[in-house]
Motif scaffolding. Structure first.
Motif, mmCIF file in Angstrom:
data_model
loop_
_atom_site.group_PDB
_atom_site.id
_atom_site.type_symbol
_atom_site.label_atom_id
_atom_site.label_comp_id
_atom_site.label_asym_id
_atom_site.label_seq_id
_atom_site.Cartn_x
_atom_site.Cartn_y
_atom_site.Cartn_z
ATOM 1 N N ALA A 148 -22.067 -10.644 41.927
ATOM 2 C CA ALA A 148 -22.369 -9.235 42.175
ATOM 3 C C ALA A 148 -21.101 -8.388 42.257
ATOM 4 N N GLY A 149 -19.945 -8.983 42.044
ATOM 5 C CA GLY A 149 -18.681 -8.274 42.150
ATOM 6 C C GLY A 149 -18.467 -7.300 41.007
ATOM 7 N N PRO A 150 -17.485 -6.409 41.136
ATOM 8 C CA PRO A 150 -17.237 -5.402 40.100
ATOM 9 C C PRO A 150 -16.809 -6.020 38.783
ATOM 10 N N ARG A 151 -17.359 -5.486 37.693
ATOM 11 C CA ARG A 151 -16.981 -5.811 36.319
ATOM 12 C C ARG A 151 -17.434 -7.189 35.839
ATOM 13 N N VAL A 152 -18.135 -7.964 36.643
ATOM 14 C CA VAL A 152 -18.422 -9.353 36.270
ATOM 15 C C VAL A 152 -19.424 -9.409 35.118
ATOM 16 N N ALA A 153 -19.007 -10.050 34.019
ATOM 17 C CA ALA A 153 -19.883 -10.256 32.863
ATOM 18 C C ALA A 153 -20.328 -11.707 32.754
ATOM 19 N N GLY A 154 -19.622 -12.607 33.429
ATOM 20 C CA GLY A 154 -19.975 -14.019 33.345
ATOM 21 C C GLY A 154 -19.222 -14.843 34.364
ATOM 22 N N ALA A 188 -26.120 -16.615 38.506
ATOM 23 C CA ALA A 188 -25.838 -15.830 37.301
ATOM 24 C C ALA A 188 -27.100 -15.166 36.771
ATOM 25 N N ARG A 189 -28.192 -15.911 36.709
ATOM 26 C CA ARG A 189 -29.439 -15.348 36.203
ATOM 27 C C ARG A 189 -29.954 -14.229 37.119
ATOM 28 N N ALA A 190 -29.829 -14.413 38.428
ATOM 29 C CA ALA A 190 -30.289 -13.379 39.361
ATOM 30 C C ALA A 190 -29.491 -12.095 39.200
ATOM 31 N N ALA A 191 -28.206 -12.227 38.848
ATOM 32 C CA ALA A 191 -27.338 -11.059 38.694
ATOM 33 C C ALA A 191 -27.327 -10.514 37.275
ATOM 34 N N GLY A 192 -27.926 -11.247 36.325
ATOM 35 C CA GLY A 192 -27.946 -10.806 34.940
ATOM 36 C C GLY A 192 -26.621 -10.961 34.232
ATOM 37 N N VAL A 193 -25.836 -11.985 34.611
ATOM 38 C CA VAL A 193 -24.566 -12.246 33.935
ATOM 39 C C VAL A 193 -24.630 -13.615 33.264
ATOM 40 N N GLN A 194 -23.678 -13.876 32.387
ATOM 41 C CA GLN A 194 -23.699 -15.132 31.645
ATOM 42 C C GLN A 194 -23.199 -16.302 32.491
ATOM 43 N N ALA A 195 -23.755 -17.478 32.213
ATOM 44 C CA ALA A 195 -23.325 -18.717 32.849
ATOM 45 C C ALA A 195 -22.729 -19.610 31.771
ATOM 46 N N ILE A 196 -21.430 -19.880 31.877
ATOM 47 C CA ILE A 196 -20.712 -20.666 30.878
ATOM 48 C C ILE A 196 -20.210 -21.954 31.533
ATOM 49 N N ASP A 197 -20.444 -23.061 30.873
ATOM 50 C CA ASP A 197 -19.977 -24.342 31.393
ATOM 51 C C ASP A 197 -18.511 -24.536 31.040
ATOM 52 N N GLY A 198 -17.775 -25.128 31.954
ATOM 53 C CA GLY A 198 -16.354 -25.364 31.732
ATOM 54 C C GLY A 198 -16.109 -26.508 30.777
ATOM 55 N N PRO A 199 -14.839 -26.747 30.461
ATOM 56 C CA PRO A 199 -14.521 -27.732 29.422
ATOM 57 C C PRO A 199 -14.784 -29.163 29.846
ATOM 58 N N PHE A 200 -15.230 -29.940 28.881
ATOM 59 C CA PHE A 200 -15.298 -31.392 29.015
ATOM 60 C C PHE A 200 -13.858 -31.901 29.009
ATOM 61 N N LEU A 201 -13.545 -32.825 29.910
ATOM 62 C CA LEU A 201 -12.153 -33.243 30.064
ATOM 63 C C LEU A 201 -11.785 -34.325 29.056
ATOM 64 N N GLY A 202 -11.894 -33.965 27.790
ATOM 65 C CA GLY A 202 -11.530 -34.827 26.670
ATOM 66 C C GLY A 202 -11.503 -33.972 25.426
ATOM 67 N N ILE A 203 -10.771 -34.399 24.403
ATOM 68 C CA ILE A 203 -10.610 -33.544 23.229
ATOM 69 C C ILE A 203 -11.425 -34.007 22.027
ATOM 70 N N ALA A 204 -12.112 -35.131 22.140
ATOM 71 C CA ALA A 204 -12.852 -35.664 20.986
ATOM 72 C C ALA A 204 -14.256 -35.075 20.913
ATOM 73 N N ASP A 205 -14.763 -34.978 19.689
ATOM 74 C CA ASP A 205 -16.160 -34.606 19.471
ATOM 75 C C ASP A 205 -16.963 -35.896 19.382
ATOM 76 N N ASP A 206 -17.116 -36.553 20.528
ATOM 77 C CA ASP A 206 -17.762 -37.864 20.552
ATOM 78 C C ASP A 206 -19.094 -37.788 21.292
ATOM 79 N N ASP A 207 -19.732 -38.949 21.462
ATOM 80 C CA ASP A 207 -21.055 -38.974 22.093
ATOM 81 C C ASP A 207 -21.012 -38.445 23.523
ATOM 82 N N ALA A 208 -19.944 -38.769 24.255
ATOM 83 C CA ALA A 208 -19.843 -38.302 25.637
ATOM 84 C C ALA A 208 -19.748 -36.786 25.692
ATOM 85 N N PHE A 209 -18.965 -36.217 24.775
ATOM 86 C CA PHE A 209 -18.858 -34.755 24.734
ATOM 87 C C PHE A 209 -20.202 -34.125 24.374
ATOM 88 N N ARG A 210 -20.856 -34.640 23.336
ATOM 89 C CA ARG A 210 -22.120 -34.049 22.909
ATOM 90 C C ARG A 210 -23.188 -34.166 23.995
#
Length: 291
Positions: A148-154, A188-210
């Motif tokens: 609910a803070g100022p300017r928050v989009a996500g 986020a949904r109650a405030a109408g802002v986006q909810a973004i998940d943070g990074p997976f702690l690995g750089i491969a596009d593997d089964d664990a990431f997917r």
């Protein structure tokens, strides 16, 4: 193999598409340029974790012209250094001067609305929105006031710092984060802002990431940060509705519109009663393709 993804429209509105958000170090011009040329929905140029203290000023000077050059053609944001650091105000003032070229400012380690109020004061007349990184137990606890803070989009979950604070293993499965994910998503949904998940702690596009991407997509998140270009396609695909899902959503809305035009009190489709909850889900599906 993931299917080819549609072009992502650039918009100045709060709800930009952020299916796949690529983070690049602001101190490395080569990596930043590569990220800006990628297919990511949003590129976040990082002035915080990826930059040493000795490079902070130089990184800020490098990032500003990159945002001016690329911000009109694609979604570019900047992660600044947090409140309480020597670089917080200078980072914010530089971002404020970038105008409409900058999509948003990512503020790290937000623990209360006070952090956002202070950022808003420094930004002054600038209209740039902010995204709040939730990286501490205090941030999770105060998520309702943060959204609910100022300017928050996500809001974005930052797993590395949060996991360190909790004493949680870096290898913890996505299911082990369900409390935090649901807490952030509901706020986020109650405030109408986006909810973004943070990074997976690995750089491969593997089964664990997917698996981690599909998990948060199924929960209802809007997108995910990635730390390597190889992960962009899989991440974006997980948050993109299939053709069948899009067709079904359009049929639902068409049936509801037809019923309203006829003055009918209820609508049906394929033997199923339709209500506002079904309509909300259909609209959300179409919003994911920019419709």
């Amino acid at each position: 193999m993931p299917t080819e993804l549609p072009e992502v429209p650039v918009s100045s509105e709060q709800h930009l598409r952020r299916r796949a958000v690529l983070v690049a170090p602001g101190s490395d011009e080569r990596k930043a340029a590569k990220a800006l040329a990628s297919a990511a929905d949003e590129v976040v140029l990082d002035l915080e974790d990826a930059v040493t203290a000795a490079q902070k000023d130089a990184a800020r000077e490098l990032v500003a012209p990159l945002v001016r050059e690329h911000g009109a053609a694609r979604t570019v944001s900047v992660r600044i250094n947090g409140r309480g650091t020597p670089w917080f105000e200078d980072d914010l003032r530089t971002c404020a001067a970038l105008g409409d070229a900058l999509a948003s400012i990512v503020i790290p380690k937000v623990e209360s609305a006070d952090d956002l109020v202070e950022a808003d004061r420094i930004l002054g007349d600038s209209t740039v929105p902010v995204q709040a990184l939730i990286e501490t137990p205090a941030g999770v606890q105060r998520i309702d006031e943060i959204v609910a803070g100022p300017r928050v989009a996500g809001v974005i979950i930052g797993y590395a710092d949060l996991g360190a604070s909790l004493g949680r293993a870096r290898t913890a499965a996505p299911e082990h984060w369900l409390y935090v994910q649901d807490r952030v998503l509901h706020a986020a949904r109650a405030a109408g802002v986006q909810a973004i998940d943070g990074p997976f702690l690995g750089i491969a596009d593997d089964d664990a990431f997917r698996h981690s991407v599909q998990w948060v997509s199924d929960l209802g998140f809007d997108g995910k940060w990635v730390i390597h270009p190889a992960q962009i396609t899989s991440a974006a695909a997980a948050f993109t509705p299939t053709d069948d899902q899009v067709d079904a959503a359009r049929k639902v809305l068409d049936a509801l519109e037809e019923a309203e035009n006829r003055g009918a009190g209820a609508a049906q489709l394929d033997g199923q009663m339709l209500d506002e909850a079904v309509a909300v889900a259909a609209r959300r599906t179409l919003s994911k393709i920019g419709a």
